[in-house]
Write a protein that holds these residues in place. Structure first.
Motif, PDB file in Angstrom:
ATOM      1  N   PHE A  14       0.819  -1.204   0.000  1.00  0.00           N
ATOM      2  CA  PHE A  14       0.000   0.000   0.000  1.00  0.00           C
ATOM      3  C   PHE A  14       0.857   1.260   0.000  1.00  0.00           C
ATOM      4  O   PHE A  14       0.583   2.226  -0.723  1.00  0.00           O
ATOM      5  CB  PHE A  14      -0.926  -0.008   1.216  1.00  0.00           C
ATOM      6  N   ALA A  15       1.924   1.273   0.797  1.00  0.00           N
ATOM      7  CA  ALA A  15       2.788   2.447   0.866  1.00  0.00           C
ATOM      8  C   ALA A  15       3.480   2.704  -0.464  1.00  0.00           C
ATOM      9  O   ALA A  15       3.592   3.852  -0.923  1.00  0.00           O
ATOM     10  CB  ALA A  15       3.813   2.297   1.986  1.00  0.00           C
ATOM     11  N   VAL A  16       3.957   1.654  -1.136  1.00  0.00           N
ATOM     12  CA  VAL A  16       4.626   1.817  -2.429  1.00  0.00           C
ATOM     13  C   VAL A  16       3.646   2.321  -3.476  1.00  0.00           C
ATOM     14  O   VAL A  16       3.968   3.211  -4.280  1.00  0.00           O
ATOM     15  CB  VAL A  16       5.272   0.486  -2.853  1.00  0.00           C
ATOM     16  N   SER A  17       2.422   1.767  -3.496  1.00  0.00           N
ATOM     17  CA  SER A  17       1.425   2.208  -4.474  1.00  0.00           C
ATOM     18  C   SER A  17       1.024   3.663  -4.244  1.00  0.00           C
ATOM     19  O   SER A  17       0.923   4.449  -5.190  1.00  0.00           O
ATOM     20  CB  SER A  17       0.207   1.290  -4.418  1.00  0.00           C
ATOM     21  N   PHE A  18       0.804   4.022  -2.993  1.00  0.00           N
ATOM     22  CA  PHE A  18       0.397   5.399  -2.694  1.00  0.00           C
ATOM     23  C   PHE A  18       1.527   6.383  -3.000  1.00  0.00           C
ATOM     24  O   PHE A  18       1.290   7.477  -3.504  1.00  0.00           O
ATOM     25  CB  PHE A  18      -0.017   5.492  -1.230  1.00  0.00           C
ATOM     26  N   ALA A  19       2.778   6.005  -2.700  1.00  0.00           N
ATOM     27  CA  ALA A  19       3.909   6.877  -3.017  1.00  0.00           C
ATOM     28  C   ALA A  19       4.080   7.031  -4.522  1.00  0.00           C
ATOM     29  O   ALA A  19       4.484   8.097  -5.008  1.00  0.00           O
ATOM     30  CB  ALA A  19       5.187   6.322  -2.384  1.00  0.00           C
ATOM     31  N   ASP A  36       9.401   5.379   6.207  1.00  0.00           N
ATOM     32  CA  ASP A  36       8.790   6.066   7.350  1.00  0.00           C
ATOM     33  C   ASP A  36       7.285   5.816   7.412  1.00  0.00           C
ATOM     34  O   ASP A  36       6.715   5.643   8.499  1.00  0.00           O
ATOM     35  CB  ASP A  36       9.077   7.567   7.260  1.00  0.00           C
ATOM     36  N   PHE A  37       6.646   5.768   6.245  1.00  0.00           N
ATOM     37  CA  PHE A  37       5.198   5.559   6.213  1.00  0.00           C
ATOM     38  C   PHE A  37       4.847   4.139   6.675  1.00  0.00           C
ATOM     39  O   PHE A  37       3.884   3.940   7.435  1.00  0.00           O
ATOM     40  CB  PHE A  37       4.694   5.801   4.790  1.00  0.00           C
ATOM     41  N   VAL A  38       5.620   3.153   6.230  1.00  0.00           N
ATOM     42  CA  VAL A  38       5.363   1.764   6.660  1.00  0.00           C
ATOM     43  C   VAL A  38       5.552   1.621   8.157  1.00  0.00           C
ATOM     44  O   VAL A  38       4.770   0.971   8.859  1.00  0.00           O
ATOM     45  CB  VAL A  38       6.276   0.796   5.887  1.00  0.00           C
ATOM     46  N   ARG A  39       6.611   2.235   8.692  1.00  0.00           N
ATOM     47  CA  ARG A  39       6.841   2.161  10.130  1.00  0.00           C
ATOM     48  C   ARG A  39       5.746   2.881  10.908  1.00  0.00           C
ATOM     49  O   ARG A  39       5.356   2.446  12.005  1.00  0.00           O
ATOM     50  CB  ARG A  39       8.205   2.762  10.471  1.00  0.00           C
ATOM     51  N   ALA A  40       5.239   3.975  10.367  1.00  0.00           N
ATOM     52  CA  ALA A  40       4.160   4.704  11.040  1.00  0.00           C
ATOM     53  C   ALA A  40       2.883   3.869  11.079  1.00  0.00           C
ATOM     54  O   ALA A  40       2.180   3.832  12.100  1.00  0.00           O
ATOM     55  CB  ALA A  40       3.912   6.031  10.337  1.00  0.00           C
ATOM     56  N   LEU A  41       2.575   3.160   9.972  1.00  0.00           N
ATOM     57  CA  LEU A  41       1.389   2.293   9.960  1.00  0.00           C
ATOM     58  C   LEU A  41       1.542   1.115  10.910  1.00  0.00           C
ATOM     59  O   LEU A  41       0.563   0.654  11.496  1.00  0.00           O
ATOM     60  CB  LEU A  41       1.140   1.781   8.537  1.00  0.00           C
ATOM     61  N   ASP A  42       2.773   0.649  11.064  1.00  0.00           N
ATOM     62  CA  ASP A  42       3.012  -0.462  11.982  1.00  0.00           C
ATOM     63  C   ASP A  42       2.925  -0.013  13.436  1.00  0.00           C
ATOM     64  O   ASP A  42       2.387  -0.710  14.290  1.00  0.00           O
ATOM     65  CB  ASP A  42       4.386  -1.062  11.690  1.00  0.00           C
ATOM     66  N   ALA A  43       3.471   1.173  13.726  1.00  0.00           N
ATOM     67  CA  ALA A  43       3.463   1.656  15.102  1.00  0.00           C
ATOM     68  C   ALA A  43       2.083   2.114  15.552  1.00  0.00           C
ATOM     69  O   ALA A  43       1.706   1.931  16.711  1.00  0.00           O
ATOM     70  CB  ALA A  43       4.469   2.806  15.246  1.00  0.00           C
ATOM     71  N   THR A  51      -6.665   9.706  11.068  1.00  0.00           N
ATOM     72  CA  THR A  51      -5.377   9.157  11.520  1.00  0.00           C
ATOM     73  C   THR A  51      -4.516   8.724  10.343  1.00  0.00           C
ATOM     74  O   THR A  51      -3.300   8.968  10.319  1.00  0.00           O
ATOM     75  CB  THR A  51      -5.624   7.971  12.460  1.00  0.00           C
ATOM     76  N   LEU A  52      -5.129   8.092   9.343  1.00  0.00           N
ATOM     77  CA  LEU A  52      -4.378   7.688   8.163  1.00  0.00           C
ATOM     78  C   LEU A  52      -3.846   8.898   7.406  1.00  0.00           C
ATOM     79  O   LEU A  52      -2.715   8.889   6.905  1.00  0.00           O
ATOM     80  CB  LEU A  52      -5.269   6.835   7.257  1.00  0.00           C
ATOM     81  N   TYR A  53      -4.654   9.971   7.312  1.00  0.00           N
ATOM     82  CA  TYR A  53      -4.222  11.174   6.595  1.00  0.00           C
ATOM     83  C   TYR A  53      -2.983  11.778   7.232  1.00  0.00           C
ATOM     84  O   TYR A  53      -1.998  12.089   6.555  1.00  0.00           O
ATOM     85  CB  TYR A  53      -5.361  12.184   6.570  1.00  0.00           C
ATOM     86  N   TRP A  54      -2.989  11.933   8.544  1.00  0.00           N
ATOM     87  CA  TRP A  54      -1.860  12.582   9.196  1.00  0.00           C
ATOM     88  C   TRP A  54      -0.636  11.676   9.225  1.00  0.00           C
ATOM     89  O   TRP A  54       0.508  12.167   9.157  1.00  0.00           O
ATOM     90  CB  TRP A  54      -2.246  13.010  10.607  1.00  0.00           C
ATOM     91  N   ALA A  55      -0.832  10.365   9.319  1.00  0.00           N
ATOM     92  CA  ALA A  55       0.314   9.468   9.252  1.00  0.00           C
ATOM     93  C   ALA A  55       0.994   9.533   7.889  1.00  0.00           C
ATOM     94  O   ALA A  55       2.228   9.552   7.788  1.00  0.00           O
ATOM     95  CB  ALA A  55      -0.126   8.031   9.555  1.00  0.00           C
ATOM     96  N   ALA A  56       0.186   9.592   6.812  1.00  0.00           N
ATOM     97  CA  ALA A  56       0.756   9.705   5.474  1.00  0.00           C
ATOM     98  C   ALA A  56       1.369  11.073   5.234  1.00  0.00           C
ATOM     99  O   ALA A  56       2.443  11.201   4.632  1.00  0.00           O
ATOM    100  CB  ALA A  56      -0.329   9.411   4.432  1.00  0.00           C
ATOM    101  N   ARG A  57       0.719  12.113   5.714  1.00  0.00           N
ATOM    102  CA  ARG A  57       1.231  13.471   5.462  1.00  0.00           C
ATOM    103  C   ARG A  57       2.547  13.722   6.196  1.00  0.00           C
ATOM    104  O   ARG A  57       3.490  14.289   5.620  1.00  0.00           O
ATOM    105  CB  ARG A  57       0.182  14.492   5.896  1.00  0.00           C
ATOM    106  N   VAL A  58       2.630  13.318   7.441  1.00  0.00           N
ATOM    107  CA  VAL A  58       3.866  13.539   8.202  1.00  0.00           C
ATOM    108  C   VAL A  58       5.012  12.712   7.630  1.00  0.00           C
ATOM    109  O   VAL A  58       6.173  13.150   7.629  1.00  0.00           O
ATOM    110  CB  VAL A  58       3.627  13.203   9.691  1.00  0.00           C
ATOM    111  N   SER A  59       4.707  11.512   7.115  1.00  0.00           N
ATOM    112  CA  SER A  59       5.768  10.621   6.646  1.00  0.00           C
ATOM    113  C   SER A  59       6.211  10.912   5.218  1.00  0.00           C
ATOM    114  O   SER A  59       7.395  10.771   4.897  1.00  0.00           O
ATOM    115  CB  SER A  59       5.298   9.163   6.737  1.00  0.00           C
ATOM    116  N   LEU A  60       5.287  11.319   4.347  1.00  0.00           N
ATOM    117  CA  LEU A  60       5.584  11.395   2.923  1.00  0.00           C
ATOM    118  C   LEU A  60       5.823  12.805   2.401  1.00  0.00           C
ATOM    119  O   LEU A  60       6.387  12.959   1.310  1.00  0.00           O
ATOM    120  CB  LEU A  60       4.434  10.755   2.123  1.00  0.00           C
ATOM    121  N   VAL A  61       5.388  13.827   3.112  1.00  0.00           N
ATOM    122  CA  VAL A  61       5.513  15.204   2.622  1.00  0.00           C
ATOM    123  C   VAL A  61       6.689  15.872   3.317  1.00  0.00           C
ATOM    124  O   VAL A  61       6.769  15.883   4.548  1.00  0.00           O
ATOM    125  CB  VAL A  61       4.206  15.998   2.859  1.00  0.00           C
ATOM    126  N   ARG A  62       7.602  16.427   2.527  1.00  0.00           N
ATOM    127  CA  ARG A  62       8.771  17.112   3.050  1.00  0.00           C
ATOM    128  C   ARG A  62       8.778  18.607   2.732  1.00  0.00           C
ATOM    129  O   ARG A  62       9.546  19.356   3.322  1.00  0.00           O
ATOM    130  CB  ARG A  62      10.053  16.468   2.488  1.00  0.00           C
TER     131      ARG A  62
END
Length: 412
Positions: A14-19, A36-43, A51-62
């Protein structure tokens, strides 16, 4: 993942497809961001969309400039909103600095799309593939070969499949429980003082026990004896039961016997390094295979033969459907004698897992009161579960009869 959101979805896929969707929209989501996104989903598995939005935004947006593109892609994936078109790199002013692409010197004067390299690039086979479908693609999860074959009847499996499941049985027997013996060995972690060793060392210090030597009880694997029926009524299960016997013979150093009208010892034959060769030699050694069944006669031969001591204090496993040509009272008498000598008796019946099963055959009804457990053994799934149950019967607490335990499912 938590129930209700992305349930059953592989996090890495899922993380690879979304990225990949984000990179198509211009967001610099590289391998570090994906990790970082995979680790965030695991943690913190997301329980809701926020929750999914902020986990993806914090991990994938720089970068702050990528927030609009990220929101558009997230809405397109989860809210069916139209995504933003990919940015036009060729229209960028020459004086602007691009923090995603870096200039690469080329030998030609071509300033086309190949004039720069992104920090996070797709593999060539994916980067040049036509974008025929922009929907989120995730791999289809299918059961493993072991899970697909575990519940199929034995007669529907070929030799290769039976050998593969036989190796799974061998892995399931690893870690066989041990029992405490009467012998003791020197050990620093022991709770008992070794008097002889302590006095021996005291000779060096004027008979003063300066150093106290400790010892603890020696533990050895619980002895196992397997007797498997290879008569005509057990034709479909005979090969699978030989693999079960080989697993215990190799890992737990068990004594294994096959019987129909006579008793045949297969311990040495089944310890061959090759599973196929071991089963082939065992099949050749059993001369009365697929004949009649005399359970009482063969058990009496074991108790009165040269290897009668192997039963004492052992876990005796009998694999049979209970069809016996001997009188039921003889089987009851020999089972009572076996019960007094063995530590536990477990009966594996290939028909015990059928709905509405009841021990109506005379031999099974006569032997059942002397068994600690009767377990179903009609499929490899049942045999894998029985291997785990056999490890648990070595405990010292009392076992109630009968204990029909359902087999756990194999997770792909």
């Amino acid at each position: 993942m938590s129930p209700g959101l992305l349930r059953g979805v592989d996090r890495a896929s899922f993380a690879v497809s979304f990225a990949g969707r984000l990179r198509h929209a211009g967001v610099a989501a590289g391998l570090t961001e994906i990790d970082d996104f995979v680790r965030a989903l695991d943690a913190s598995p997301p329980g809701d969309m926020s929750t999914l939005y902020w986990a993806a935004r914090v991990s994938l947006v720089r970068r702050h400039a990528d927030l609009a593109a990220f929101d558009s892609v997230f809405a397109a994936v989860f809210e069916d909103a139209p995504p933003l078109p990919p940015p036009d790199r060729s229209a960028s002013p020459a004086g602007d600095r691009d923090d995603v692409h870096v200039p690469v010197p080329t030998a030609t004067a071509d300033d086309g799309p190949g004039g720069g390299l992104p920090w996070a690039t797709l593999p060539p086979a994916v980067a040049h593939a036509p974008e025929s479908d922009t929907a989120l693609r995730l791999p289809e999860r299918r059961p493993s070969a072991l899970a697909g074959l575990a519940e199929r009847p034995f007669d529907e499996l070929d030799a290769t499949q039976v050998t593969m499941l036989g190796e799974a049985l061998r892995d399931a027997v690893v870690g066989w429980p041990t029992r405490r013996t009467r012998r003791h060995a020197v050990s620093a972690a022991g709770g008992r003082i070794a008097l002889r060793a302590t006095i021996t060392r005291a000779r060096r210090t004027g008979w003063e026990p300066v150093e106290v030597v400790r010892e603890r009880a020696v533990r050895r694997p619980r002895r196992v004896v397997l007797l498997c029926d290879v008569s005509e009524s057990m034709r479909a299960q005979a090969t699978a039961y030989l693999h079960l016997m080989r697993a215990f013979a190799v890992v737990a150093e068990a004594e294994v016997f096959a019987f129909a009208t006579t008793l045949t010892r297969l311990t040495v034959v089944l310890r061959h390094s090759s599973a196929a060769e071991a089963v082939a030699q065992a099949s050749a050694a059993v001369t009365d295979r697929y004949g009649g069944t005399r359970i009482a006669t063969n058990l009496r031969a074991l108790l009165t033969g040269q290897r009668a001591d192997v039963v004492r204090g052992a876990v005796v496993v009998i694999g049979s459907d209970g069809w016996d040509s001997d009188p039921p009272d003889e089987l009851a008498a020999v089972m009572a004698r076996l019960r007094r000598r063995a530590y536990r008796i477990v009966w594996l019946n290939p028909r015990a897992g059928a709905p509405g099963f009841a021990p109506r055959t005379a031999g099974m009804a006569a032997a059942l009161p002397y068994c600690d457990r009767m377990l179903p053994a009609g499929t490899f799934q049942d045999l894998l579960a029985a291997a785990g149950q056999l490890q648990s019967v070595t405990c010292t607490d009392g076992l109630k009869w009968p204990t029909l335990t359902p087999a756990p499912r194999i997770i792909a």
